[in-house]
Design a protein around this motif. Structure first.
Motif, PDB file in Angstrom:
ATOM      1  N   LEU A   7       0.858  -1.292  -0.146  1.00 18.77           N
ATOM      2  CA  LEU A   7       0.133  -0.280   0.156  1.00 18.77           C
ATOM      3  C   LEU A   7       1.332   1.228  -0.022  1.00 18.77           C
ATOM      4  CD1 LEU A   7      -2.780  -1.370   2.647  1.00 18.77           C
ATOM      5  CD2 LEU A   7      -3.080  -1.359  -0.087  1.00 18.77           C
ATOM      6  N   THR A   8       0.515   2.536  -0.480  1.00 18.20           N
ATOM      7  CA  THR A   8       1.017   3.623  -0.955  1.00 18.20           C
ATOM      8  C   THR A   8       1.184   4.605   0.150  1.00 18.20           C
ATOM      9  OG1 THR A   8      -1.044   4.670  -2.393  1.00 18.20           O
ATOM     10  CG2 THR A   8       1.388   3.520  -3.287  1.00 18.20           C
ATOM     11  N   ASN A  16       1.210  12.387   2.001  1.00 16.24           N
ATOM     12  CA  ASN A  16       1.056  13.738   0.767  1.00 16.24           C
ATOM     13  C   ASN A  16      -0.834  13.990   0.388  1.00 16.24           C
ATOM     14  OD1 ASN A  16       3.482  13.100   1.101  1.00 16.24           O
ATOM     15  ND2 ASN A  16       3.644  11.867  -1.070  1.00 16.24           N
ATOM     16  N   GLY A  17      -0.459  15.545   0.028  1.00 11.55           N
ATOM     17  CA  GLY A  17      -1.558  15.582   0.073  1.00 11.55           C
ATOM     18  C   GLY A  17      -2.785  16.614   0.929  1.00 11.55           C
ATOM     19  N   ASP A  18      -1.829  15.942   2.071  1.00 14.09           N
ATOM     20  CA  ASP A  18      -2.606  16.388   3.570  1.00 14.09           C
ATOM     21  C   ASP A  18      -2.379  17.867   3.554  1.00 14.09           C
ATOM     22  OD1 ASP A  18      -3.687  14.271   3.636  1.00 14.09           O
ATOM     23  OD2 ASP A  18      -3.367  13.435   5.612  1.00 14.09           O
ATOM     24  N   ARG A  19      -2.930  18.468   4.189  1.00 16.60           N
ATOM     25  CA  ARG A  19      -2.089  20.351   4.712  1.00 16.60           C
ATOM     26  C   ARG A  19      -1.528  20.244   5.848  1.00 16.60           C
ATOM     27  NH1 ARG A  19      -2.643  25.120   3.500  1.00 16.60           N
ATOM     28  NH2 ARG A  19      -2.577  27.076   4.698  1.00 16.60           N
ATOM     29  N   PHE A  20      -0.485  21.150   5.245  1.00 12.98           N
ATOM     30  CA  PHE A  20       0.830  21.566   6.154  1.00 12.98           C
ATOM     31  C   PHE A  20       0.825  22.794   7.070  1.00 12.98           C
ATOM     32  CE2 PHE A  20       5.303  22.804   7.468  1.00 12.98           C
ATOM     33  CZ  PHE A  20       5.522  22.049   8.400  1.00 12.98           C
ATOM     34  N   GLU A  21       1.085  22.618   7.829  1.00 12.73           N
ATOM     35  CA  GLU A  21       0.912  24.455   8.825  1.00 12.73           C
ATOM     36  C   GLU A  21       2.185  24.318   9.777  1.00 12.73           C
ATOM     37  OE1 GLU A  21      -2.683  24.995  10.383  1.00 12.73           O
ATOM     38  OE2 GLU A  21      -4.057  25.183   8.504  1.00 12.73           O
ATOM     39  N   SER A  22       2.884  25.266   9.573  1.00 12.14           N
ATOM     40  CA  SER A  22       3.970  25.178  10.583  1.00 12.14           C
ATOM     41  C   SER A  22       4.029  26.692  11.080  1.00 12.14           C
ATOM     42  CB  SER A  22       5.305  24.528  10.101  1.00 12.14           C
ATOM     43  OG  SER A  22       5.930  24.866  10.792  1.00 12.14           O
ATOM     44  N   PRO A  42       9.604  18.463   4.011  1.00 12.78           N
ATOM     45  CA  PRO A  42       8.515  17.315   4.929  1.00 12.78           C
ATOM     46  C   PRO A  42       9.333  15.472   4.843  1.00 12.78           C
ATOM     47  CG  PRO A  42       8.741  17.267   2.165  1.00 12.78           C
ATOM     48  CD  PRO A  42       9.714  18.029   2.591  1.00 12.78           C
ATOM     49  N   HIS A  43      10.396  15.609   6.339  1.00 13.72           N
ATOM     50  CA  HIS A  43      10.943  14.688   6.432  1.00 13.72           C
ATOM     51  C   HIS A  43      10.867  14.311   5.772  1.00 13.72           C
ATOM     52  CE1 HIS A  43      10.132  11.963  10.570  1.00 13.72           C
ATOM     53  NE2 HIS A  43      11.031  11.733   9.445  1.00 13.72           N
ATOM     54  N   ILE A  44      12.350  14.128   4.693  1.00 19.80           N
ATOM     55  CA  ILE A  44      13.131  14.058   3.689  1.00 19.80           C
ATOM     56  C   ILE A  44      14.365  13.574   3.791  1.00 19.80           C
ATOM     57  CG2 ILE A  44      11.229  14.197   1.607  1.00 19.80           C
ATOM     58  CD1 ILE A  44      14.229  16.572   1.939  1.00 19.80           C
TER      59      ILE A  44
END
Length: 412
Positions: A41-42, A276-282, A294-296
């Motif tokens: 699953l991805t 991926n695709g979910d909104r990120f806020e900081s 993004p945690h890469i």
């Protein structure tokens, strides 16, 4: 490549579930080794979804997002092992895994180089203020200015956590002409000309760049907080490619806006999107000279391939040989095969007298033990028994009947 040995449980009946888009290298290795029931699953799945999906799974592969809770483990009656295709295992309830006799492996060294290179790359971008110049150029601006832009050579980098990644950063930084300070809770041997700072405060006061490489434990929570940020050199750079809970983000925002911190590269956050695709806020979004990723840190093709090979090999060794080296739950055992025998794995609660019960029961039933290996930790005992093929099925039933037994498996 794992040896294609026969096991007591046919490979075509072993169900393997891989989540979070684990590298195809791992998929290929399992397929080539004869494991045909591999589902991939991805993304990560919710706790409730995983409880339903894991009922008939023998091997589970995850990365850092999927949370393996006690409820999940209690529902996984057939689960033999979890492969964490990443550095950490904090996403797994290790106590529950231990109690259920589930082996947990990870790949603590496979993406070391990827993270270390990115730390150096981020350092160059930040000391040259490339982040802001790039943004301006995309917006049609032209900031051709050397003000506040520096070389890395001659600067001091302070490394908090001098383990596999921290020490690799040390080597790369020194090769670029940097001075290296490090601070670690444990005594570590310096590499090259690196200097061991006696206190965290000493390191912070003397570093132009501070980079974090510590685990997520209670003592590191908000390690970089309001008080410690005040000890940084004015205008110093902060890099966090460790864990999101290590930095107090609101305090860092204030330090950047006040000029106490001259820039930051943050790859991990206290709360991160599930997929991926979910909104990120900081609170760090929109701040000057701040690089957010993004945690890469370990996300390179080379690292994912290395992780796929490393964790797959550990799973093969446990499935086919009973080797538990690298496990975070079972005691580590590595053992040679015995010709002409059946190998039985017995996982039990570590209380006095279990091994005596094993030997007595088998002896009373005329089952000859050709080889025996035992290792224990505080909670679990792990016995590997090589017994003569005659009456080996009877041996399995006898071992299952021992009160302290957690799990028994006929290996071959």
């Amino acid at each position: 490549m794992a040896e294609k040995k026969l096991t007591s449980y046919p490979k075509e009946k072993i169900n393997i579930l891989f989540l979070e888009n684990i590298s195809d290298v791992a998929i290929s290795r399992f397929s080539e080794a004869g494991y045909v029931n591999v589902k991939k699953l991805t993304g990560a799945v919710s706790n409730d979804e995983l409880i339903k999906a894991i009922k008939d799974v023998h091997i589970l592969g995850i990365r850092s997002k999927t949370q393996i809770t006690r409820e999940v483990l209690d529902a996984a009656k057939k689960l033999q092992a979890i492969g964490c295709f990443c550095i950490g295992v904090n996403q797994v309830d290790l106590n529950a895994a231990t109690e259920n006799g589930v082996v947990v492996f990870n790949a603590p060294y496979s993406n070391t180089r990827s993270v270390a290179e990115l730390v150096i790359g981020a350092s160059i971008l930040l000391v040259r203020k490339i982040i802001d110049k790039n943004k301006a150029a995309h917006e049609g601006g032209w900031l051709k200015d050397a003000s506040g832009s520096h070389e890395l050579r001659g600067k001091t980098i302070g490394i908090i956590g001098y383990g596999n990644i921290g020490s690799q950063v040390s080597v790369l930084a020194e090769a670029l002409g940097m001075k290296v300070l490090f601070y670690d809770a444990e005594t570590k041997l310096p590499l090259g000309n690196a200097h061991d700072s006696k206190t965290l405060k000493e390191l912070l006061k003397n570093s132009d760049i501070v980079t974090l490489h510590v685990p997520e434990i209670k003592s590191t929570e908000n390690l970089i907080n309001k008080n410690n940020l005040a000890h940084f050199r004015k205008g110093a750079i902060l890099i966090n490619y460790a864990r999101g809970t290590v930095v107090d983000i609101p305090a860092l925002r204030k330090a950047i806006l006040s000029g106490q911190i001259g820039g930051a590269a943050i790859d991990v956050f206290p709360v991160e999107p599930e997929k991926n695709g979910d909104r990120f806020e900081s609170e760090l979004q929109g701040l000057p000279n701040v690089l957010l990723t993004p945690h890469i840190g370990g996300s390179t093709q080379e690292a994912q391939s290395n992780i796929g090979v490393d964790v797959s090999n550990k799973l093969f060794n446990y499935l086919e040989k009973g080797i538990s080296t690298g496990s975070h739950t079972l005691p580590a055992l590595a053992l040679p095969p015995q010709e002409g025998t059946h190998r039985i794995l017995h996982i039990h609660k570590n209380v006095p007298g279990v091994l005596s019960q094993v030997n007595t029961l088998l002896g009373q039933n005329n089952i000859n033990i050709v080889g025996q290996y035992l290792k224990t930790n505080d909670d679990i005992g792990y016995v590997v028994l090589d017994v003569e093929k005659v009456l080996s099925k009877n041996a399995m039933e006898l071992l299952k009947g021992i009160k302290e037994t957690i799990k028994v498996r006929m290996l071959y």
